[in-house]
Design a protein around this motif. Structure first.
Motif, PDB file in Angstrom:
ATOM      1  N   THR A 202      -9.561   2.682  -3.407  1.00 54.06           N
ATOM      2  CA  THR A 202     -10.384   3.848  -3.658  1.00 54.06           C
ATOM      3  C   THR A 202     -10.438   4.734  -2.429  1.00 54.06           C
ATOM      4  OG1 THR A 202     -11.801   2.074  -4.447  1.00 54.06           O
ATOM      5  CG2 THR A 202     -12.460   4.331  -5.013  1.00 54.06           C
ATOM      6  N   LEU A 203     -10.604   4.053  -1.313  1.00 49.87           N
ATOM      7  CA  LEU A 203     -10.724   4.777  -0.045  1.00 49.87           C
ATOM      8  C   LEU A 203      -9.471   5.608   0.238  1.00 49.87           C
ATOM      9  CD1 LEU A 203     -12.524   4.953   2.594  1.00 49.87           C
ATOM     10  CD2 LEU A 203     -10.903   3.323   3.531  1.00 49.87           C
ATOM     11  N   LEU A 204      -8.330   4.974  -0.004  1.00 52.88           N
ATOM     12  CA  LEU A 204      -7.088   5.657   0.294  1.00 52.88           C
ATOM     13  C   LEU A 204      -7.011   6.995  -0.427  1.00 52.88           C
ATOM     14  CD1 LEU A 204      -4.452   2.780   0.264  1.00 52.88           C
ATOM     15  CD2 LEU A 204      -5.551   3.880   2.205  1.00 52.88           C
ATOM     16  N   LYS A 205      -7.573   7.011  -1.625  1.00 54.64           N
ATOM     17  CA  LYS A 205      -7.527   8.258  -2.386  1.00 54.64           C
ATOM     18  C   LYS A 205      -8.538   9.262  -1.865  1.00 54.64           C
ATOM     19  CE  LYS A 205      -6.073   5.912  -6.481  1.00 54.64           C
ATOM     20  NZ  LYS A 205      -6.936   4.920  -7.125  1.00 54.64           N
ATOM     21  N   LYS A 206      -9.756   8.741  -1.588  1.00 53.66           N
ATOM     22  CA  LYS A 206     -10.853   9.649  -1.229  1.00 53.66           C
ATOM     23  C   LYS A 206     -10.703  10.235   0.184  1.00 53.66           C
ATOM     24  CE  LYS A 206     -14.921   8.030  -1.449  1.00 53.66           C
ATOM     25  NZ  LYS A 206     -15.884   6.981  -1.775  1.00 53.66           N
ATOM     26  N   ALA A 207     -10.314   9.366   1.103  1.00 52.92           N
ATOM     27  CA  ALA A 207     -10.241   9.820   2.496  1.00 52.92           C
ATOM     28  C   ALA A 207      -8.856   9.560   3.059  1.00 52.92           C
ATOM     29  CB  ALA A 207     -11.311   9.101   3.332  1.00 52.92           C
ATOM     30  N   PRO A 208      -7.962  10.510   2.920  1.00 52.18           N
ATOM     31  CA  PRO A 208      -6.567  10.279   3.308  1.00 52.18           C
ATOM     32  C   PRO A 208      -6.393   9.904   4.774  1.00 52.18           C
ATOM     33  CG  PRO A 208      -6.972  12.591   2.742  1.00 52.18           C
ATOM     34  CD  PRO A 208      -8.201  11.834   2.354  1.00 52.18           C
ATOM     35  N   ARG A 209      -7.221  10.468   5.662  1.00 52.79           N
ATOM     36  CA  ARG A 209      -7.021  10.175   7.090  1.00 52.79           C
ATOM     37  C   ARG A 209      -7.399   8.732   7.422  1.00 52.79           C
ATOM     38  NH1 ARG A 209      -8.463  15.003  11.019  1.00 52.79           N
ATOM     39  NH2 ARG A 209     -10.555  14.775  10.197  1.00 52.79           N
ATOM     40  N   GLN A 210      -8.425   8.245   6.724  1.00 56.02           N
ATOM     41  CA  GLN A 210      -8.784   6.838   6.917  1.00 56.02           C
ATOM     42  C   GLN A 210      -7.714   5.951   6.287  1.00 56.02           C
ATOM     43  OE1 GLN A 210     -12.880   5.985   5.780  1.00 56.02           O
ATOM     44  NE2 GLN A 210     -13.511   8.011   6.453  1.00 56.02           N
ATOM     45  N   GLY A 211      -7.212   6.431   5.160  1.00 53.71           N
ATOM     46  CA  GLY A 211      -6.172   5.688   4.469  1.00 53.71           C
ATOM     47  C   GLY A 211      -4.927   5.518   5.324  1.00 53.71           C
ATOM     48  N   GLU A 212      -4.606   6.577   6.044  1.00 53.46           N
ATOM     49  CA  GLU A 212      -3.442   6.560   6.932  1.00 53.46           C
ATOM     50  C   GLU A 212      -3.570   5.433   7.963  1.00 53.46           C
ATOM     51  OE1 GLU A 212      -1.674   9.656  10.183  1.00 53.46           O
ATOM     52  OE2 GLU A 212      -3.165  10.420   8.736  1.00 53.46           O
ATOM     53  N   ILE A 213      -4.785   5.290   8.484  1.00 52.07           N
ATOM     54  CA  ILE A 213      -5.010   4.250   9.489  1.00 52.07           C
ATOM     55  C   ILE A 213      -4.851   2.856   8.888  1.00 52.07           C
ATOM     56  CG2 ILE A 213      -6.765   3.249  11.015  1.00 52.07           C
ATOM     57  CD1 ILE A 213      -7.884   6.136  11.273  1.00 52.07           C
ATOM     58  N   ILE A 214      -5.459   2.669   7.725  1.00 51.03           N
ATOM     59  CA  ILE A 214      -5.360   1.364   7.061  1.00 51.03           C
ATOM     60  C   ILE A 214      -3.899   1.035   6.764  1.00 51.03           C
ATOM     61  CG2 ILE A 214      -5.930   0.085   4.954  1.00 51.03           C
ATOM     62  CD1 ILE A 214      -8.343   0.332   6.673  1.00 51.03           C
ATOM     63  N   ASN A 215      -3.182   2.026   6.239  1.00 49.77           N
ATOM     64  CA  ASN A 215      -1.772   1.804   5.950  1.00 49.77           C
ATOM     65  C   ASN A 215      -1.000   1.364   7.186  1.00 49.77           C
ATOM     66  OD1 ASN A 215      -1.333   2.071   3.251  1.00 49.77           O
ATOM     67  ND2 ASN A 215      -1.278   4.333   3.336  1.00 49.77           N
ATOM     68  N   HIS A 216      -1.256   2.088   8.269  1.00 51.56           N
ATOM     69  CA  HIS A 216      -0.592   1.757   9.534  1.00 51.56           C
ATOM     70  C   HIS A 216      -0.903   0.307   9.939  1.00 51.56           C
ATOM     71  CE1 HIS A 216       1.204   2.848  13.485  1.00 51.56           C
ATOM     72  NE2 HIS A 216       0.394   1.874  13.915  1.00 51.56           N
ATOM     73  N   LEU A 217      -2.165  -0.060   9.776  1.00 46.55           N
ATOM     74  CA  LEU A 217      -2.569  -1.407  10.187  1.00 46.55           C
ATOM     75  C   LEU A 217      -1.963  -2.477   9.278  1.00 46.55           C
ATOM     76  CD1 LEU A 217      -6.288  -0.866  11.230  1.00 46.55           C
ATOM     77  CD2 LEU A 217      -4.385  -1.548  12.699  1.00 46.55           C
ATOM     78  N   LEU A 218      -1.879  -2.172   8.001  1.00 47.99           N
ATOM     79  CA  LEU A 218      -1.298  -3.141   7.075  1.00 47.99           C
ATOM     80  C   LEU A 218       0.165  -3.384   7.432  1.00 47.99           C
ATOM     81  CD1 LEU A 218      -2.920  -2.014   3.702  1.00 47.99           C
ATOM     82  CD2 LEU A 218      -3.270  -4.195   4.904  1.00 47.99           C
ATOM     83  N   LYS A 219       0.825  -2.335   7.911  1.00 48.87           N
ATOM     84  CA  LYS A 219       2.235  -2.477   8.276  1.00 48.87           C
ATOM     85  C   LYS A 219       2.407  -3.095   9.666  1.00 48.87           C
ATOM     86  CE  LYS A 219       4.149   1.368   5.951  1.00 48.87           C
ATOM     87  NZ  LYS A 219       4.004   2.758   6.376  1.00 48.87           N
ATOM     88  N   ASN A 220       1.664  -2.545  10.643  1.00 45.42           N
ATOM     89  CA  ASN A 220       1.938  -2.904  12.039  1.00 45.42           C
ATOM     90  C   ASN A 220       0.903  -3.834  12.666  1.00 45.42           C
ATOM     91  OD1 ASN A 220       4.234  -1.056  12.271  1.00 45.42           O
ATOM     92  ND2 ASN A 220       2.644   0.489  11.967  1.00 45.42           N
ATOM     93  N   ARG A 221      -0.082  -4.222  11.912  1.00 44.94           N
ATOM     94  CA  ARG A 221      -1.097  -5.173  12.390  1.00 44.94           C
ATOM     95  C   ARG A 221      -2.083  -4.574  13.399  1.00 44.94           C
ATOM     96  NH1 ARG A 221      -1.875  -9.126  15.615  1.00 44.94           N
ATOM     97  NH2 ARG A 221      -0.051  -8.595  16.840  1.00 44.94           N
TER      98      ARG A 221
END
Ligand code: ADP
Ligand code: ZN
Ligand code: ZN
Length: 814
Positions: A202-221
């Motif tokens: 849900t967050l990824l959709k609502k707040a793209p900039r926060q989503g970007e961070i989470i995505n980065h972390l999921l990939k790069n730890r």
């Protein structure tokens, strides 16, 4: 507690103790060495608890102590007792000695920050609950922001009680603020995040900039400190508040200091001789009794390797080690070697640290986080627990002496006092031990351990002595800094791609400006000394008071417009060299050039890398003569200092020349030394060149013995100074009149005008007191007369008229 009164010293008020009453309802126990706030005159000040008493003061009205600042003493007991000893030995004010041992910030009581700890307040006492919650609401708060909300006594009692319960702590605020701290942040996903994937969608959709961070972390730890700027700070904050990510903050404030040192690691097997030295000293350390060893070992004999192995042994046994070296930024090879050996177990302590670095490091050291400290002289005052070994490299070095401010101590000798306090072992190391240390070996106070052979088979350097009188006759030029021979050698080395170090022990351009017609030369208005010409700024400078003046257009005495600039300082040699070697990189190292922060370290790095070919400097660079590609060292004027009015003048020249001459080409190539002198037959210079320490020592001791100079005696210098000459002369007379009938076994010289008879407009008279060691082995007698003097009515009276200062074991008699 039976005692109800407490004796306090204040750093600002030397040589006095004040007695206060401990308020009976005080929550925190008081200990010696603790900081307190007490009413003083019309204000409050921070003082230190010295001891307790049942006897109230007679003369003044008794006041209550205002506040105890530290739940436990800030200065650990062992350090506290050492500092008292230090103050006693050097006749220094106790308050100043204690103050010198803690970061300056701890001496400000008006700027304090209170912070809650992570202890849960279960049974919060009712009267302080409100205060606690107010602090807890913010996490941390300035004391000053609370003073309007509570009455003083309530506030202070509250703080004290909350500290006792360990619910809050406090730190002083630095003027430089916390900004200068170097904090590194890394970001990770919060643990257990896998279970909240739906939320995240849900967050990824609502707040793209926060989503970007989470995505980065999921990939790069993780997101490292350097990557941090790529992301929105607000988004990070928001994620953190929601608990999706965790932030780790690492303090690199102290760490960053090591950046410029590259690590030197080595695997080493000690030689038989080195091993013997190691075994002897280790036995001493294991006895856990105070002992002092002197390692006398020629340059390159592996003293450092013996130190390193000893330190490993001590750490393995749970002890801590303090290593004092003369100039860390100038002896980078040593620091790098230590760092390579001990990594994050070692901290470096010296005057180049910022306030913030100092404060952080001090607390870490006190907490026992570093088994090894390497530092300059003031490191002897550090709160290092379980201190088992103190190593002092180049023990004869003058920079161990704290000259400028109280307490005036020699860190080498202070180390002995400290070791006595904590039953530690002291190791003094040198190729040219001071005559004092050799004497202490002779009398059995120290145990000598010798390293007689160089580790490497590298042949010792060849030494050429150039008689500058002959050079003058040959060339008809008396004013040349570099002889034909040395010029030729420099050229040769540069062509081979090797490096050169040149020593000229005088800074500035020319020592004087001289009118050849009438002999006039400019003198400082404030000091009894000639001005030195500095060409880079076209100024005449006084090296004592920093007065600067422009050179006159014509001679003020005879109006001649023609001046001579006889003699050479580093600046003039520099321009000479630049003319001769326009294509080489030349650097000048002296008090003027190294004043800039970080300059020295940068130069050392560049020199090590070979970017600089010629290093020219005053004796400050002699300590770092340890670069494998340096194959030529030139001493431009070996005579400087030889005829100074000081009984140690010859010893200093000897040490400097010996150090220079004794250095082998550290690398494969044989080194060469060129010594230029006007006195090639002088015994000091000859002994140094021949590396003959026993001969020099014997000659020198023979001269000093009948004159009662150290090492046969202990010295104290009393210096009287004031802007009014009559005051000075009169005060000096009174000092002598006081001492004459009381001194018995000592010898008093003077009063006479000091060799520098006027500095900064103050006239200076001095008296030298010598106390023979045979009759006064520990200097007790000398100290007693002088401390009686300091507490006498005479001293009180004199010190209203002129400034009187006493220095024990002075190194300079100027
Ligand atoms: P000092 O401190 O006495 O001037 P160092 O400890 O710096 O001497 O030793 C000089 C050089 O010789 C250094 O490069 C050091 O690593 C090397 N060295 C000394 N002893 C040994 C040893 N036993 N094995 C290997 N190298 C050694
Ligand atoms: Zn003149
Ligand atoms: Zn001056």
């Amino acid at each position: 507690m039976a005692d109800t009164f407490v004796n306090i010293v204040f750093p600002s008020i030397p040589r006095r103790e004040f007695t206060y009453r401990l308020p009976p309802d005080y929550a925190l126990p008081a200990f010696p060495g603790q900081r307190v706030v007490a009413p003083l005159r019309n204000d409050r000040a921070i003082g230190f608890v010295i001891n307790f008493t049942n006897i109230p003061p007679k003369t003044v009205a008794l006041k209550d102590l205002y506040e105890i600042l530290d739940p436990e003493p800030l200065i650990p007991d062992e350090l506290f007792r050492f500092l008292l000893r230090l103050a006693h030995y050097y006749l220094a004010p106790v308050g100043k000695a204690l103050a010198a041992a803690i970061p300056r910030e701890y001496q400000l009581h008006k700027k304090r920050r209170l912070m809650v700890t992570d202890i849960q307040p279960d049974n919060l006492p009712e009267p302080y609950a409100d205060l606690y919650h107010r602090i807890a609401a913010k996490g941390s708060i300035l004391l000053s922001s609370l003073t309007a909300k509570y009455q003083r006594p309530v506030l202070i009692k509250g703080i004290t009680e909350l500290k006792r319960l360990k619910l809050i702590t406090e730190t002083p605020i630095f003027k430089a603020t916390e900004k200068r701290r170097n904090l590194e942040k890394t970001i990770n996903l919060a643990p257990g995040i896998e279970n909240r994937l739906l939320e995240i969608q849900t967050l990824l959709k609502k707040a793209p900039r926060q989503g970007e961070i989470i995505n980065h972390l999921l990939k790069n730890r993780l997101i490292s400190n350097t990557e941090l700027t790529r992301f929105s700070a607000a988004a990070i904050k928001s994620l953190h508040t929601k608990g999706y990510i965790s932030i780790t903050v690492t303090d690199r404030t102290v760490e960053q200091f090591w950046k410029s040192f590259h690590l030197k690691e080595k695997q080493i097997q000690l030689t038989t001789e080195q091993n013997q030295a190691f075994d002897t000293i280790l036995k001493g350390i294991r006895s856990r009794k105070y002992t002092t060893f002197l390692i006398q070992g020629v340059t390159g004999s592996g003293k450092t390797e013996v130190y390193l192995k000893l330190i490993h042994a001590v750490i393995a046994e749970g002890g801590r080690v303090l290593v004092l070296v003369p100039e860390i930024t100038l002896t980078t090879h040593l620091a790098s070697r230590f760092r390579g050996e001990f990594h994050d177990k070692i901290a470096i302590w010296h005057s180049g640290l910022s306030h913030v670095q100092r404060n952080v490091l001090w607390k870490d050291i006190r907490a026992g986080n570093y088994p090894v400290i390497i530092g300059a002289r003031s490191a002897i005052l550090l709160p290092l627990p379980d201190l088992l070994l103190i190593i002092i490299d180049e023990e004869q070095d003058n920079s161990f002496k704290q000259q400028e401010a109280e307490p005036r101590y020699n860190a080498r000798d202070a180390a002995l006092l400290r070791a006595m306090e904590c039953q530690a072992t002291v190791v003094l190391g040198s190729a040219t031990p001071s005559l004092e240390s050799l004497y202490n070996v002779a009398t059995g106070k120290y145990t000598k351990v010798e390293l007689t052979s160089r580790y490497s088979e590298a042949p010792t350097a060849t030494i050429h002595v150039v008689d500058m009188k002959e050079e003058w006759q040959k060339t008809g030029e008396y004013n040349v800094p570099v002889s034909a021979l040395l010029l030729k050698k420099i050229r040769e080395k540069l062509e081979l791609g090797e490096q050169v170090i040149l020593l000229q022990n005088r800074r500035g351009y020319s020592p004087i400006i001289l009118c050849p017609d009438c002999g006039w030369t400019p003198r400082c208005r404030n000091c009894d000394i000639t001005l030195t010409y500095h060409k880079s700024t076209s100024q005449m400078l006084c090296h004592y008071c920093n007065l600067s003046e422009l050179p006159p257009h014509s001679c003020p005495r005879c109006q001649s417009t023609h001046f001579l600039y006889p003699g050479y300082g580093t600046q003039r040699v520099e321009s000479f060299l630049r003319e001769k070697f326009p294509n080489s990189e030349i650097v000048r190292m002296d008090l003027d050039s190294t004043r800039r922060q970080g300059f020295t370290q940068k130069v050392m790095e560049k020199f090590e890398k070979g970017v600089i070919q010629i290093m020219l400097g005053t004796q400050m660079i002699a300590k770092g003569l340890d670069f494998p590609k340096v194959t030529l060292v030139g001493v431009l004027n070996a005579d400087i200092g030889l005829f100074m009015p000081d009984f140690r003048a010859r010893e200093r020249v000897f040490q400097l020349l010996y150090q220079v001459a004794g250095r082998a080409g550290r690398g494969e190539i044989q080194g060469e030394i060129v010594v230029q002198t006007f006195n090639p037959k002088d015994t000091t210079i000859r002994c140094a060149i021949q590396q003959n320490l026993p001969k020099f020592a014997a000659l020198e001791l023979n001269e000093r013995n009948p004159l009662n100079y150290p090492p046969f005696s202990r010295l104290a210098v009393i210096l009287v100074s004031d802007t009014n000459l009559t005051h000075v002369v009169d005060a000096a007379q009174q000092v002598v009149q006081y001492l004459q009938p009381r001194h018995k076994k000592t010898e008093i010289l003077g009063p006479t005008p000091a060799p520098l008879s006027k500095i900064r407009n103050r006239y200076r008279y001095m008296m030298i007191i010598k106390s023979r060691k045979e009759t006064d082995p520990n200097g007790t007698h000398l100290r007693n007369i002088l401390s009686n003097f300091l507490s006498s009515e005479t001293y009180n009276k004199i010190s209203r008229q002129a400034q009187v200062s006493i220095e024990i074991d002075p190194l300079d008699l100027l």
